[in-house]
Design a protein around this motif. Structure first.
Motif, PDB file in Angstrom:
ATOM      1  N   ALA A 257       2.585   5.381  11.440  1.00 64.55           N
ATOM      2  CA  ALA A 257       2.301   5.054  10.046  1.00 64.55           C
ATOM      3  C   ALA A 257       2.289   6.306   9.182  1.00 64.55           C
ATOM      4  O   ALA A 257       2.046   7.415   9.670  1.00 64.55           O
ATOM      5  N   ARG A 258       2.533   6.113   7.901  1.00 64.08           N
ATOM      6  CA  ARG A 258       2.366   7.181   6.907  1.00 64.08           C
ATOM      7  C   ARG A 258       0.976   6.972   6.306  1.00 64.08           C
ATOM      8  O   ARG A 258       0.755   6.015   5.571  1.00 64.08           O
ATOM      9  N   VAL A 259       0.076   7.882   6.625  1.00 63.59           N
ATOM     10  CA  VAL A 259      -1.343   7.649   6.375  1.00 63.59           C
ATOM     11  C   VAL A 259      -1.818   8.419   5.151  1.00 63.59           C
ATOM     12  O   VAL A 259      -1.501   9.599   4.973  1.00 63.59           O
ATOM     13  N   VAL A 260      -2.610   7.735   4.334  1.00 65.83           N
ATOM     14  CA  VAL A 260      -3.296   8.352   3.206  1.00 65.83           C
ATOM     15  C   VAL A 260      -4.776   8.410   3.560  1.00 65.83           C
ATOM     16  O   VAL A 260      -5.414   7.375   3.787  1.00 65.83           O
TER      17      VAL A 260
ATOM     18  N   LEU B 256      -0.870  12.056   2.694  1.00 65.87           N
ATOM     19  CA  LEU B 256      -1.635  12.441   1.515  1.00 65.87           C
ATOM     20  C   LEU B 256      -3.114  12.477   1.884  1.00 65.87           C
ATOM     21  O   LEU B 256      -3.575  11.674   2.700  1.00 65.87           O
ATOM     22  N   ALA B 257      -3.849  13.398   1.281  1.00 67.56           N
ATOM     23  CA  ALA B 257      -5.305  13.438   1.424  1.00 67.56           C
ATOM     24  C   ALA B 257      -5.886  13.548   0.020  1.00 67.56           C
ATOM     25  O   ALA B 257      -5.563  14.489  -0.707  1.00 67.56           O
ATOM     26  N   ARG B 258      -6.704  12.582  -0.356  1.00 67.50           N
ATOM     27  CA  ARG B 258      -7.193  12.516  -1.720  1.00 67.50           C
ATOM     28  C   ARG B 258      -8.690  12.183  -1.755  1.00 67.50           C
ATOM     29  O   ARG B 258      -9.192  11.470  -0.882  1.00 67.50           O
ATOM     30  N   PRO B 259      -9.392  12.663  -2.785  1.00 66.55           N
ATOM     31  CA  PRO B 259     -10.784  12.247  -2.962  1.00 66.55           C
ATOM     32  C   PRO B 259     -10.827  10.813  -3.497  1.00 66.55           C
ATOM     33  O   PRO B 259      -9.958  10.401  -4.275  1.00 66.55           O
ATOM     34  N   LEU B 260     -11.824  10.057  -3.075  1.00 67.32           N
ATOM     35  CA  LEU B 260     -11.992   8.699  -3.593  1.00 67.32           C
ATOM     36  C   LEU B 260     -13.436   8.269  -3.436  1.00 67.32           C
ATOM     37  O   LEU B 260     -13.979   8.264  -2.328  1.00 67.32           O
ATOM     38  N   ASP B 261     -14.037   7.909  -4.551  1.00 64.20           N
ATOM     39  CA  ASP B 261     -15.331   7.252  -4.544  1.00 64.20           C
ATOM     40  C   ASP B 261     -15.053   5.763  -4.520  1.00 64.20           C
ATOM     41  O   ASP B 261     -14.628   5.181  -5.533  1.00 64.20           O
ATOM     42  N   VAL B 262     -15.273   5.125  -3.372  1.00 68.24           N
ATOM     43  CA  VAL B 262     -14.882   3.722  -3.217  1.00 68.24           C
ATOM     44  C   VAL B 262     -15.683   2.790  -4.113  1.00 68.24           C
ATOM     45  O   VAL B 262     -15.286   1.632  -4.315  1.00 68.24           O
ATOM     46  N   THR B 263     -16.812   3.262  -4.654  1.00 71.50           N
ATOM     47  CA  THR B 263     -17.600   2.423  -5.548  1.00 71.50           C
ATOM     48  C   THR B 263     -17.042   2.403  -6.964  1.00 71.50           C
ATOM     49  O   THR B 263     -17.526   1.652  -7.814  1.00 71.50           O
TER      50      THR B 263
ATOM     51  N   ALA C 129      -6.373   3.650  -9.327  1.00 75.69           N
ATOM     52  CA  ALA C 129      -5.562   4.837  -9.588  1.00 75.69           C
ATOM     53  C   ALA C 129      -4.987   5.397  -8.295  1.00 75.69           C
ATOM     54  O   ALA C 129      -3.836   5.851  -8.264  1.00 75.69           O
ATOM     55  N   LEU C 130      -5.783   5.379  -7.225  1.00 83.44           N
ATOM     56  CA  LEU C 130      -5.289   5.876  -5.947  1.00 83.44           C
ATOM     57  C   LEU C 130      -4.123   5.025  -5.451  1.00 83.44           C
ATOM     58  O   LEU C 130      -3.090   5.552  -5.021  1.00 83.44           O
ATOM     59  N   VAL C 131      -4.285   3.707  -5.500  1.00 87.71           N
ATOM     60  CA  VAL C 131      -3.213   2.818  -5.040  1.00 87.71           C
ATOM     61  C   VAL C 131      -1.941   3.055  -5.857  1.00 87.71           C
ATOM     62  O   VAL C 131      -0.834   3.102  -5.305  1.00 87.71           O
ATOM     63  N   ALA C 132      -2.083   3.261  -7.164  1.00 85.44           N
ATOM     64  CA  ALA C 132      -0.924   3.525  -8.009  1.00 85.44           C
ATOM     65  C   ALA C 132      -0.251   4.839  -7.621  1.00 85.44           C
ATOM     66  O   ALA C 132       0.989   4.935  -7.567  1.00 85.44           O
ATOM     67  N   GLU C 133      -1.062   5.879  -7.329  1.00 77.37           N
ATOM     68  CA  GLU C 133      -0.493   7.156  -6.914  1.00 77.37           C
ATOM     69  C   GLU C 133       0.244   7.033  -5.585  1.00 77.37           C
ATOM     70  O   GLU C 133       1.342   7.588  -5.415  1.00 77.37           O
ATOM     71  N   VAL C 134      -0.350   6.326  -4.653  1.00 78.53           N
ATOM     72  CA  VAL C 134       0.297   6.141  -3.347  1.00 78.53           C
ATOM     73  C   VAL C 134       1.639   5.433  -3.525  1.00 78.53           C
ATOM     74  O   VAL C 134       2.648   5.811  -2.907  1.00 78.53           O
ATOM     75  N   GLU C 135       1.666   4.423  -4.372  1.00 78.93           N
ATOM     76  CA  GLU C 135       2.922   3.699  -4.601  1.00 78.93           C
ATOM     77  C   GLU C 135       3.994   4.602  -5.197  1.00 78.93           C
ATOM     78  O   GLU C 135       5.171   4.513  -4.832  1.00 78.93           O
TER      79      GLU C 135
ATOM     80  N   GLY D 121       5.003   4.917  -1.398  1.00 78.89           N
ATOM     81  CA  GLY D 121       5.510   3.555  -1.372  1.00 78.89           C
ATOM     82  C   GLY D 121       4.351   2.573  -1.394  1.00 78.89           C
ATOM     83  O   GLY D 121       3.184   2.964  -1.351  1.00 78.89           O
ATOM     84  N   PRO D 122       4.644   1.291  -1.486  1.00 79.71           N
ATOM     85  CA  PRO D 122       3.593   0.274  -1.543  1.00 79.71           C
ATOM     86  C   PRO D 122       2.678   0.331  -0.314  1.00 79.71           C
ATOM     87  O   PRO D 122       3.137   0.600   0.797  1.00 79.71           O
ATOM     88  N   VAL D 123       1.406   0.078  -0.545  1.00 80.49           N
ATOM     89  CA  VAL D 123       0.431   0.085   0.547  1.00 80.49           C
ATOM     90  C   VAL D 123       0.642  -1.150   1.417  1.00 80.49           C
ATOM     91  O   VAL D 123       0.609  -2.284   0.931  1.00 80.49           O
ATOM     92  N   ASP D 124       0.862  -0.922   2.699  1.00 79.45           N
ATOM     93  CA  ASP D 124       1.022  -2.025   3.653  1.00 79.45           C
ATOM     94  C   ASP D 124      -0.301  -2.395   4.310  1.00 79.45           C
ATOM     95  O   ASP D 124      -0.570  -3.574   4.564  1.00 79.45           O
ATOM     96  N   VAL D 125      -1.098  -1.363   4.629  1.00 74.28           N
ATOM     97  CA  VAL D 125      -2.357  -1.570   5.340  1.00 74.28           C
ATOM     98  C   VAL D 125      -3.452  -0.813   4.612  1.00 74.28           C
ATOM     99  O   VAL D 125      -3.291   0.373   4.311  1.00 74.28           O
TER     100      VAL D 125
END
Length: 262
Positions: free
Chosen positions: A30-33, A47-54, A61-67, A71-75
């Protein structure tokens, strides 16, 4: 699901199960973020990114950056979690809010972002890190037990509602895992002494790597319940078969743990 070339996002990837998931998923192709509150140390990740899940906006914004970047998030592996608080009387409201925000509402926020694209494409995979506490209960921590039950319930709902439209869902429900959550006290974001004692008494404490390998295998089989400790299924069946007897047994465990902690 075959993980080769799939885009997988892991929350809570700074250590413990999350860090092990990054390695295991990458090993499966897999291509892992990798994400965490601070940028996780994950050189193997795409990719390694900061994310406050709350923060729902930050998740979007993270999902948009990954796309854009990969590419689109599969998992999506909603792995970030906290353990705090004891009983409802002694646990402040802000602690309840924190636990529910991280362990449940973050899953809801991620699903709201991901579902439209998954339903349009006809596939997607959501993995919720819950706990055996989500199927059984947790000695010593009401917020943890309640939030993990809710995480399982939300994952069930996703599977029932969208499974026929290509959305696969798994729930990870281990018992003891050798992570900071088990080793630090409740005041530091870990489990209370009573909860830790109950977990260690219940069975083997597994390594994060063993749990991550179970997740990869569970995704390949598209199992809803991923149980690195197979005895959890036995306990779950006993609970369903005779609820009163199971409650009596858990009360005995509660008394035993309380006495040993004194």
């Amino acid at each position: 699901m075959e993980l080769t070339d799939r885009v997988a996002v892991v929350t809570g990837a700074g250590g413990g199960i999350g860090r092990a998931l990054v390695t295991a998923l990458a090993g499966a192709g897999a291509r892992v973020v990798a994400t965490d509150v601070g940028v996780p140390d994950a050189p193997i990740a795409a990719l390694a990114r900061p994310l406050d899940v709350t923060d729902a906006d930050a998740t979007a914004a993270l999902v948009a950056e990954v796309e854009r970047e990969i590419g689109p998030v599969d998992v999506f592996l909603a792995n970030a979690g906290v353990a705090a608080g004891t009983d409802p009387v002694d646990t402040p409201d802000d602690v309840w809010d924190t636990v529910l925000d991280v362990n449940v509402r973050a899953h809801i926020a991620a699903a709201k972002v991901l579902l439209p694209g998954w339903l349009e494409r006809g596939e997607g995979y959501f993995v919720a890190t819950a706990s055996a506490a989500g199927l059984l209960t947790q000695i010593g921590s009401a917020p943890y037990a309640v939030s993990k039950h809710a995480a399982v319930a939300f994952a069930e709902w996703l599977s029932v509602t969208y499974g026929a439209r290509g959305v696969r869902v798994s729930t990870l429900a281990p018992m003891g895992v050798a992570t900071a959550m088990l080793d630090t006290g409740a005041d530091e974001g870990g489990m209370s002494a009573a909860a830790t004692g109950a977990v260690r008494a219940a069975g083997e404490v597994l390594s994060p790597e063993a749990v991550a390998d179970a997740v990869v295998a569970g995704i390949a089989r598209e199992e809803f319940l991923i149980l690195p400790h197979p005895e959890v299924l036995t306990f779950f069946r006993r609970k369903a078969d005779d609820y009163e007897r199971w409650l009596a047994g858990m009360r005995r465990l509660q008394d035993s743990v309380t006495r040993s902690a004194e």
